[in-house]
Motif scaffolding. Structure first.
Motif, PDB file in Angstrom:
ATOM      1  N   UNK A 109      25.499   3.879 -26.161  1.00 22.69           N
ATOM      2  CA  UNK A 109      25.065   2.730 -26.969  1.00 22.69           C
ATOM      3  C   UNK A 109      23.639   2.274 -26.664  1.00 22.69           C
ATOM      4  N   UNK A 110      23.071   2.752 -25.564  1.00 18.50           N
ATOM      5  CA  UNK A 110      21.674   2.419 -25.282  1.00 18.50           C
ATOM      6  C   UNK A 110      20.751   3.194 -26.208  1.00 18.50           C
ATOM      7  N   UNK A 111      21.127   4.421 -26.521  1.00 15.93           N
ATOM      8  CA  UNK A 111      20.314   5.281 -27.373  1.00 15.93           C
ATOM      9  C   UNK A 111      20.703   5.177 -28.844  1.00 15.93           C
ATOM     10  N   UNK A 112      21.987   4.908 -29.104  1.00 10.03           N
ATOM     11  CA  UNK A 112      22.508   4.953 -30.468  1.00 10.03           C
ATOM     12  C   UNK A 112      23.317   3.702 -30.775  1.00 10.03           C
ATOM     13  N   UNK A 113      23.296   3.277 -32.031  1.00 14.37           N
ATOM     14  CA  UNK A 113      24.104   2.148 -32.465  1.00 14.37           C
ATOM     15  C   UNK A 113      24.784   2.489 -33.783  1.00 14.37           C
ATOM     16  N   UNK A 114      25.930   1.849 -34.036  1.00 12.96           N
ATOM     17  CA  UNK A 114      26.670   2.119 -35.269  1.00 12.96           C
ATOM     18  C   UNK A 114      25.886   1.581 -36.459  1.00 12.96           C
ATOM     19  N   UNK A 115      25.766   2.417 -37.477  1.00  9.79           N
ATOM     20  CA  UNK A 115      25.066   2.065 -38.697  1.00  9.79           C
ATOM     21  C   UNK A 115      26.086   1.617 -39.735  1.00  9.79           C
ATOM     22  N   UNK A 116      25.910   0.413 -40.271  1.00  6.48           N
ATOM     23  CA  UNK A 116      26.824  -0.159 -41.263  1.00  6.48           C
ATOM     24  C   UNK A 116      28.279  -0.109 -40.797  1.00  6.48           C
ATOM     25  N   UNK A 117      28.605  -0.795 -39.700  1.00  6.78           N
ATOM     26  CA  UNK A 117      29.974  -0.733 -39.162  1.00  6.78           C
ATOM     27  C   UNK A 117      31.029  -1.291 -40.108  1.00  6.78           C
ATOM     28  N   UNK A 118      30.624  -2.138 -41.045  1.00  6.85           N
ATOM     29  CA  UNK A 118      31.594  -2.758 -41.947  1.00  6.85           C
ATOM     30  C   UNK A 118      32.018  -1.820 -43.076  1.00  6.85           C
ATOM     31  N   UNK A 119      31.339  -0.704 -43.240  1.00  5.12           N
ATOM     32  CA  UNK A 119      31.635   0.197 -44.357  1.00  5.12           C
ATOM     33  C   UNK A 119      32.198   1.517 -43.833  1.00  5.12           C
ATOM     34  N   UNK A 120      33.381   1.876 -44.297  1.00  9.56           N
ATOM     35  CA  UNK A 120      34.007   3.122 -43.860  1.00  9.56           C
ATOM     36  C   UNK A 120      33.322   4.315 -44.507  1.00  9.56           C
ATOM     37  N   UNK A 121      33.352   5.449 -43.821  1.00 10.64           N
ATOM     38  CA  UNK A 121      32.793   6.692 -44.355  1.00 10.64           C
ATOM     39  C   UNK A 121      33.867   7.374 -45.210  1.00 10.64           C
ATOM     40  N   UNK A 122      33.538   7.641 -46.453  1.00  9.50           N
ATOM     41  CA  UNK A 122      34.464   8.329 -47.346  1.00  9.50           C
ATOM     42  C   UNK A 122      34.417   9.821 -47.047  1.00  9.50           C
ATOM     43  N   UNK A 123      35.567  10.405 -46.689  1.00 13.99           N
ATOM     44  CA  UNK A 123      35.622  11.828 -46.379  1.00 13.99           C
ATOM     45  C   UNK A 123      35.684  12.711 -47.629  1.00 13.99           C
ATOM     46  N   UNK A 124      35.893  12.121 -48.805  1.00 15.90           N
ATOM     47  CA  UNK A 124      35.922  12.865 -50.076  1.00 15.90           C
ATOM     48  C   UNK A 124      36.971  13.979 -50.066  1.00 15.90           C
ATOM     49  N   UNK A 125      38.081  13.739 -49.367  1.00 17.50           N
ATOM     50  CA  UNK A 125      39.105  14.782 -49.226  1.00 17.50           C
ATOM     51  C   UNK A 125      39.720  15.125 -50.576  1.00 17.50           C
ATOM     52  N   UNK A 146      46.135  13.873 -45.847  1.00 16.55           N
ATOM     53  CA  UNK A 146      46.677  13.285 -44.617  1.00 16.55           C
ATOM     54  C   UNK A 146      46.097  13.961 -43.391  1.00 16.55           C
ATOM     55  N   UNK A 147      45.976  15.290 -43.451  1.00 17.11           N
ATOM     56  CA  UNK A 147      45.452  16.049 -42.322  1.00 17.11           C
ATOM     57  C   UNK A 147      44.058  15.574 -41.937  1.00 17.11           C
ATOM     58  N   UNK A 148      43.176  15.439 -42.919  1.00 17.30           N
ATOM     59  CA  UNK A 148      41.800  15.079 -42.612  1.00 17.30           C
ATOM     60  C   UNK A 148      41.636  13.591 -42.333  1.00 17.30           C
ATOM     61  N   UNK A 190      33.630  19.222 -46.931  1.00 21.46           N
ATOM     62  CA  UNK A 190      33.672  17.793 -46.621  1.00 21.46           C
ATOM     63  C   UNK A 190      32.387  17.369 -45.915  1.00 21.46           C
ATOM     64  N   UNK A 191      31.931  18.178 -44.958  1.00 22.80           N
ATOM     65  CA  UNK A 191      30.669  17.900 -44.259  1.00 22.80           C
ATOM     66  C   UNK A 191      29.529  17.775 -45.261  1.00 22.80           C
ATOM     67  N   UNK A 192      29.478  18.696 -46.210  1.00 22.34           N
ATOM     68  CA  UNK A 192      28.415  18.684 -47.213  1.00 22.34           C
ATOM     69  C   UNK A 192      28.501  17.447 -48.106  1.00 22.34           C
ATOM     70  N   UNK A 193      29.698  17.114 -48.566  1.00 23.31           N
ATOM     71  CA  UNK A 193      29.852  15.973 -49.469  1.00 23.31           C
ATOM     72  C   UNK A 193      29.522  14.650 -48.779  1.00 23.31           C
ATOM     73  N   UNK A 194      29.898  14.521 -47.509  1.00 27.24           N
ATOM     74  CA  UNK A 194      29.554  13.303 -46.768  1.00 27.24           C
ATOM     75  C   UNK A 194      28.042  13.155 -46.686  1.00 27.24           C
ATOM     76  N   UNK A 195      27.354  14.248 -46.350  1.00 22.03           N
ATOM     77  CA  UNK A 195      25.890  14.196 -46.222  1.00 22.03           C
ATOM     78  C   UNK A 195      25.235  13.786 -47.530  1.00 22.03           C
ATOM     79  N   UNK A 196      25.705  14.359 -48.631  1.00 23.04           N
ATOM     80  CA  UNK A 196      25.090  14.047 -49.921  1.00 23.04           C
ATOM     81  C   UNK A 196      25.414  12.631 -50.379  1.00 23.04           C
TER      82      UNK A 196
END
Length: 317
Positions: A109-125, A146-148, A190-196
């Motif tokens: 946490x000294x080097x990194x902090x959570x970005x937009x903690x109030x918003x969940x990341x959509x996995x686009x499963x 369910x798996x992802x 999924x990795x690609x869709x999250x990034x985009x």
């Protein structure tokens, strides 16, 4: 002589050169300059479960974390919270998967902090998988959604020194039969869709339980296996949503954390020596068999090339 041309002696002989039209020095122009921002962090990805007893594993994993001192840990098959506490000498913050604690992300946490903690990341499963439950071990049925959603740990992190964001994922593909490669291929998408969707680069550490899957546009860095492994099932996956603007550099390697007996030149020889000094020999002797995966180490470098509009006063030139 035609207007706009003049004789000159620029080349040692009489030469016809073009007289450029006069420049209005009072006008200001805008020029685009490129700004390069580089981010450097170290990432360790490791499936830390194994067939052996917990005691040797609880000795080795924290010893590796202390020695390598990564900025981010992407762990799979985390057997208990105890081992997380033992790894926490750097005071990492921890992120778990949805309904399962087996996938974890630990970050400094000294080097990194959570970005937009109030918003969940959509996995686009749902966009990636249309099929319902596929066959998996034990005769159970489990849908990809369910798996992802239950087994992917994901977090957006901002690199404090540069202000740049990266999405990190940790995932263990629990499928060992059926369409194992299809699930691994789906995770790459999924990795690609999250990034985009997030407009951020993505770095994932995963035990995919297979090789030869279709990675698509997701980059899977190569590395050399250690003597303990016959095939690759552990991978880093990286994807940039803006090729040419955001790019990945650095190198991935499998750490040789299991030295041969008597190999005093091995980088982990001192770790073994220290473990022997403070713990019963019967535990240390079996620590190699307590883990069946090698940790992967990513000396990650991400480069942003941004255009910067700068007003230039031509009079100053």
């Amino acid at each position: 002589m035609a207007e706009g041309w003049a004789w000159g002696d620029a080349f040692g002989t009489g030469a016809l050169i073009a007289a450029l039209p006069p420049v209005d020095r009072k006008e200001e122009d805008e020029e685009k300059q490129l700004k390069v921002i580089k981010l450097e962090i170290t990432v360790l990805s490791w499936n830390i479960n194994g067939p052996g007893k917990a005691e040797p594993r609880n000795l080795l994993v924290p010893a590796v974390v202390r020695k390598e001192n990564p900025d981010v840990l992407l762990l799979q098959e985390v057997p208990s919270d105890k081992i997380i506490r033992l790894c926490n000498s750097r005071t990492y913050c921890s992120v778990t998967a949805g309904k399962s604690s087996e996938a974890r992300i630990l970050y400094d946490p000294i080097l990194l902090e959570v970005l937009e903690p109030e918003r969940a990341v959509d996995l686009h499963v749902a966009e990636v998988f249309a099929k319902e439950g596929r066959e998996m071990r034990g005769g159970q049925k489990l849908g990809e959604e369910e798996l992802f959603r239950d087994r992917v740990a994901v977090v957006r992190l901002r690199h404090r020194p540069t202000g740049k964001g990266i999405v990190f994922l940790s995932f263990h593909n629990i499928r060992t039969s059926g369409d194992v490669k299809g699930t691994a291929t789906g995770f790459c998408e999924i990795v690609q869709r999250i990034a985009e969707h997030e407009k951020l680069p993505v770095v994932a550490g995963a035990d995919l339980n297979c090789n030869g899957f279709e990675s698509g546009k997701t980059w899977v860095p190569e590395y050399e296996l250690t003597n303990r492994r016959r095939s690759k099932v552990d991978f880093f996956l990286q994807y940039s949503p803006f090729p040419g603007v955001v790019s990945f550099e650095g190198s991935v390697s499998a750490l040789h954390v299991f030295p041969e007996d008597g190999d005093e030149t091995h980088p982990y020889h001192t770790v073994m020596r220290d473990l022997r000094r403070g713990h019963p020999e019967h535990l240390v002797a079996h620590y190699s068999s307590s883990l069946d995966h090698d940790p992967l180490y990513d000396r990650l470098r991400v480069k942003w090339i941004e255009s910067e509009e700068v007003e230039v006063d031509l009079e100053s030139k």
